[in-house]
Each structure stands twice: as C-alpha cells, then as structure tokens.
Design an enzyme around this catalytic site. Structure first.
Site, PDB file in Angstrom:
ATOM      1  N   ASP A  80      35.096  38.513  30.233  1.00 30.87           N
ATOM      2  CA  ASP A  80      35.543  38.046  31.552  1.00 30.87           C
ATOM      3  C   ASP A  80      34.566  38.438  32.658  1.00 30.87           C
ATOM      4  O   ASP A  80      33.767  39.350  32.513  1.00 30.87           O
ATOM      5  CB  ASP A  80      36.948  38.585  31.869  1.00 30.87           C
ATOM      6  CG  ASP A  80      37.035  40.107  31.771  1.00 30.87           C
ATOM      7  OD1 ASP A  80      36.322  40.704  30.927  1.00 30.87           O
ATOM      8  OD2 ASP A  80      37.811  40.710  32.534  1.00 30.87           O
ATOM      9  N   GLU A 138      39.149  42.062  30.507  1.00 30.96           N
ATOM     10  CA  GLU A 138      39.055  43.524  30.493  1.00 30.96           C
ATOM     11  C   GLU A 138      39.236  44.083  31.904  1.00 30.96           C
ATOM     12  O   GLU A 138      39.720  45.199  32.074  1.00 30.96           O
ATOM     13  CB  GLU A 138      37.703  43.976  29.918  1.00 30.96           C
ATOM     14  CG  GLU A 138      37.594  45.473  29.666  1.00 30.96           C
ATOM     15  CD  GLU A 138      37.361  46.282  30.935  1.00 30.96           C
ATOM     16  OE1 GLU A 138      37.931  47.382  31.055  1.00 30.96           O
ATOM     17  OE2 GLU A 138      36.628  45.819  31.813  1.00 30.96           O
ATOM     18  N   GLU A 139      38.830  43.291  32.907  1.00 28.19           N
ATOM     19  CA  GLU A 139      38.730  43.821  34.272  1.00 28.19           C
ATOM     20  C   GLU A 139      40.069  43.934  35.000  1.00 28.19           C
ATOM     21  O   GLU A 139      40.142  44.577  36.036  1.00 28.19           O
ATOM     22  CB  GLU A 139      37.795  42.930  35.115  1.00 28.19           C
ATOM     23  CG  GLU A 139      36.342  42.917  34.637  1.00 28.19           C
ATOM     24  CD  GLU A 139      35.571  44.166  35.042  1.00 28.19           C
ATOM     25  OE1 GLU A 139      36.164  45.067  35.666  1.00 28.19           O
ATOM     26  OE2 GLU A 139      34.371  44.234  34.727  1.00 28.19           O
ATOM     27  N   HIS A 363      29.457  45.683  39.304  1.00 28.62           N
ATOM     28  CA  HIS A 363      30.354  45.085  40.305  1.00 28.62           C
ATOM     29  C   HIS A 363      29.645  44.875  41.657  1.00 28.62           C
ATOM     30  O   HIS A 363      30.299  44.664  42.656  1.00 28.62           O
ATOM     31  CB  HIS A 363      31.639  45.910  40.506  1.00 28.62           C
ATOM     32  CG  HIS A 363      32.498  45.970  39.266  1.00 28.62           C
ATOM     33  ND1 HIS A 363      33.861  46.176  39.297  1.00 28.62           N
ATOM     34  CD2 HIS A 363      32.189  45.830  37.952  1.00 28.62           C
ATOM     35  CE1 HIS A 363      34.337  46.190  38.061  1.00 28.62           C
ATOM     36  NE2 HIS A 363      33.341  45.978  37.224  1.00 28.62           N
TER      37      HIS A 363
HETATM   38 ZN   LIG Z   1      33.594  46.118  35.199  1.00 27.09          ZN
HETATM   39 ZN   LIG Z   2      32.822  46.168  32.132  1.00 31.44          ZN
END
Ligand SMILES: [Zn+2]
Ligand SMILES: [Zn+2]
Length: 404
Positions: A80, A138-139, A363
């Site tokens: 993702d 996952e985020e 990020h």
């Molecule tokens: Zn991340």
């Molecule tokens: Zn990650």
C-alpha cells in the site's frame, strides 16, 4: 544453488525495477488497492504458481510447492501507499495526485516477486514449500496482516521473514534486532462534558478546559511515576480542543493521543491509568466523560534464532561490517501479527543513496531509495529460504552460536 539464483536475480533486476516503477507511478491507498493486487497476482500466475486473491480482503498469496517434501517458508511484502503528494523530480514520480509510495512498499513488492520468480525456476529441486504473502494496507489500522492470517495465509507455515527498506541506513547494509524491534501503537480519545456558561461567571459552570488541562498534565505522570523506568513507553496527547470564543466557557472539550509500548503489562497499565486519571479529575470537578482506548498493532517481537540466521547470512553475503544491530524504535508495523503465530524475524535493509537526492525520511514527499535494495532483500530472502529448508531449524554454525 544459491549462486545460480543470485545470478538469476541479477539478470531479472531490470524487470523488477520496471515493475517497481510502475507501482511507484500508480500507487494505491491502504484498503483501496485494486490494480496493485491484480498486477501482483498476474505476475505470480505467469510463474505457474498457485495464486489466491482477495485473501483477507485485498491480499494476494503465491504458493510454490517444491518437488520434494519439506518445511514451509513464508515471506511477506506489503504493497500500500500513502496520502502524500509526490514532490520528487524523477520520471517515475507518482501520476496519482496526493498518493505516493513514500514508505518503500513498492520496493518490497518488487523484491518478493523477484524471489518468487527465481525460486519457481528451481521448484523441482526444492525440498519444501514457499508462501509469498503480498499484503494490503500496512499503513492504516487495523491493517491487512490480521485479516490475511484469519483467512489462512499462515496455514502450514513453519517460519516467516519480512524486510523493510530503510532510508536511515546506507545502501548495502542490513539492520537486525532480536526481541522487541518496533512498538505497539494505540490511540485514545477523551471527551469531557462540563457545563458551559459566561466567561465572567465561572462559578456557575463546570469548565471542561480546566478539567482537561488537569488530565493532560496528570497523564505526564504515567510514564514518569507509574511505569517501570527500564521499560520504554510514550504517552502523547496530540490534540486538545474545546470552545471558540473569548468569553464563553464551553460545554465540552476533547482530547486525542497515542500510546507506544513494548510490553503488554505496560500497555495494560497505561490504558487503565489514563482512565483513572480522567475519572479522578472529572469527579473532583463535577464533570463527566467518555474514554475510548483503541489498541493498534502489537509490538514486533523478533525470534532470536531466526534473527541470528538472518544476521549470519547477511554477514556472509555482504561482509561483517555491513550488518548492524538496530535498536528498538517506537514506530509500528503489523508484521507483529505474523510473529505472534509463527517464528520469524523482521529486518531493515539499507536504501539510503549517498550520492543522489534520495536520503529523505520515510513518509516524506521526496522519499526515495536506492533501488538496488530490491536485490539486497531478494538475496537475503533466497538464502534464508534455502538455508531454512535445507538445514532444518538451525544451521551447524548457528547451533554453535546459540548453544543448541
Ligand atoms: Zn510507512
Ligand atoms: Zn512501511
């Protein structure tokens, strides 16, 4: 066999880069992945693997059955992306406004597909099976791992490995860590209900801002006074809101925060303490409240034997000086769910590009990594697989080291 597979990884590397860049250009947000799982499933199907789609929702699994019976090794890659506007100047920058692969999950996916490809070419010689877990979301909590496990992605699995590319580690290095590697991350919300009124007549009100301020300050005593000083923990209030005018005492105030811990005992203690502190402050002021505590991912706990295996293999492949011990950090990862079910380890693979413009943190709108991390992950996964299935639980060297 390892040499042969490494040579193949090298040969197919351009194809993996193309795949990674395609994902990078067309990233998809957590729980909204559609094209990504389709592309992954197509790739795995073309390799002749047994493929399961919509695992736990949007996950994909490739199942490689070796020619001879043996252990089952699983690898996991997440796919993702994040709600961030890509600000890089590269021709493979995101074509989707406001969405970006800013954590490197595209690298993980390409690496795991590479591993699937080279291992599938020698499947007749493999003594055992390999499961390729391509995980969605996952985020964003609750994440995809838990749902994929509930849908059977670990059934029959003896061991699992996962890797994360790391922009804080230079390319070519590997970071391992036994035991706690990443924290459990929870969130909490406190709504305080007072009785509003005129700012000039506070005695006729119950001021939720004053009650809230007291709660906020008292929460600082949880880590400093209640938690064992040898056990790491964080309690952070990230938002405290109430009222709008100069001269009006509002009816309500709202607080939101996050809690990071490694030990479940500490996590339980903090959840309880926030409730006690809130209740006490509200009771003494005559306010009422609502307290909500939500658990996020549990902490990532790496099994010692498997961590040593990866450390030893990485040292052999890349040299002792390239492999370091990573201290635990307070970020979180839903790889923890897999490790609660089967032994395994999660490790960092260096992706920092020393020369180029790629050393931004994860990020960040300019995040990127040295793509050769695909090969580092691929080589480690391939050797972990062969090492595990050919040598059983531990290698002779490892036996000596861990004292079996
Ligand atoms: Zn991340
Ligand atoms: Zn990650």
């Amino acid at each position: 066999m390892t040499e042969k597979l490494f040579a193949r990884l090298q040969e197919i590397y351009p194809e993996l880069v193309t795949f990674r860049r395609d994902l990078h250009m067309y990233p998809e947000l957590s729980f909204q992945e559609k094209e990504t799982p389709r592309k992954v499933a197509d790739f795995l199907t073309q390799l002749g693997l047994e493929v399961r789609t919509e695992v736990g929702g949007r996950g994909v699994m490739g199942i490689l059955r070796g020619g001879k019976p043996g252990k089952t090794v699983a690898f996991r890659a997440d796919f993702d992306a994040l709600p961030i506007q890509d600000e890089k100047r590269v021709d493979y920058k995101s074509r989707i406004p406001g969405v970006m692969h800013a954590c490197g999950h595209d690298i993980h996916t390409a690496a795991l597909l590479g591993v699937a490809k080279v291992l599938s070419e020698v499947k007749d010689e493999l003594e055992g099976n390999v499961i390729f877990i391509h995980q969605f979301a996952e985020e964003v909590i609750p994440g995809g791992a838990k749902a994929m496990i509930e849908d059977g992605c670990l059934s029959g699995v003896d061991v699992i490995y996962g890797a994360h590319v790391a922009s804080h580690l230079p390319f070519g290095t590997v970071g391992v860590g036994e035991g706690h590697l990443m924290a459990a991350g929870d969130t909490f919300e406190i709504d305080i209900y007072g009785a509003g009124g005129h700012g000039a007549t506070p005695h006729l009100t119950v001021d939720p801002l004053v009650v809230g301020s007291q709660i906020l300050l008292n929460l600082q005593q949880i880590v400093s006074r209640r938690v064992d000083p040898l056990k790491p923990a964080v309690v952070t209030v990230g938002s405290f809101n109430g009222g709008e005018a100069y001269n009006v005492i509002p009816d309500t105030a709202k607080m939101k925060g996050t809690v990071r811990t490694f030990d479940k005992d500490v996590q339980d203690l903090i959840e309880k303490s926030i409730g006690q502190i809130t209740a006490a402050a509200c009771e003494s002021a005559g306010a009422s409240f609502q307290y909500k505590y939500e658990r996020g991912y549990p902490s990532v706990w790496n099994h010692p034997e498997e961590t040593k295996r990866i450390e030893q293999l990485a040292k052999k492949l890349f040299g002792d000086e390239k492999v370091g011990h990573e201290p635990p950090h307070m970020g979180m990862e839903d790889f923890s769910y897999y490790l609660q079910k089967v032994p395994g380890t999660f490790f960092w693979v260096g992706g920092r590009d020393e020369e180029g413009d790629k050393s931004y943190p994860h990020h960040h709108p300019k995040f990127d990594v040295d793509e050769r991390a695909i090969l580092t992950i691929g080589q480690l996964f391939v050797s972990a697989c062969l090492n595990y299935i050919s040598d059983g639980l531990v290698t002779p060297e490892l036996q000596k080291e861990v004292g079996f």
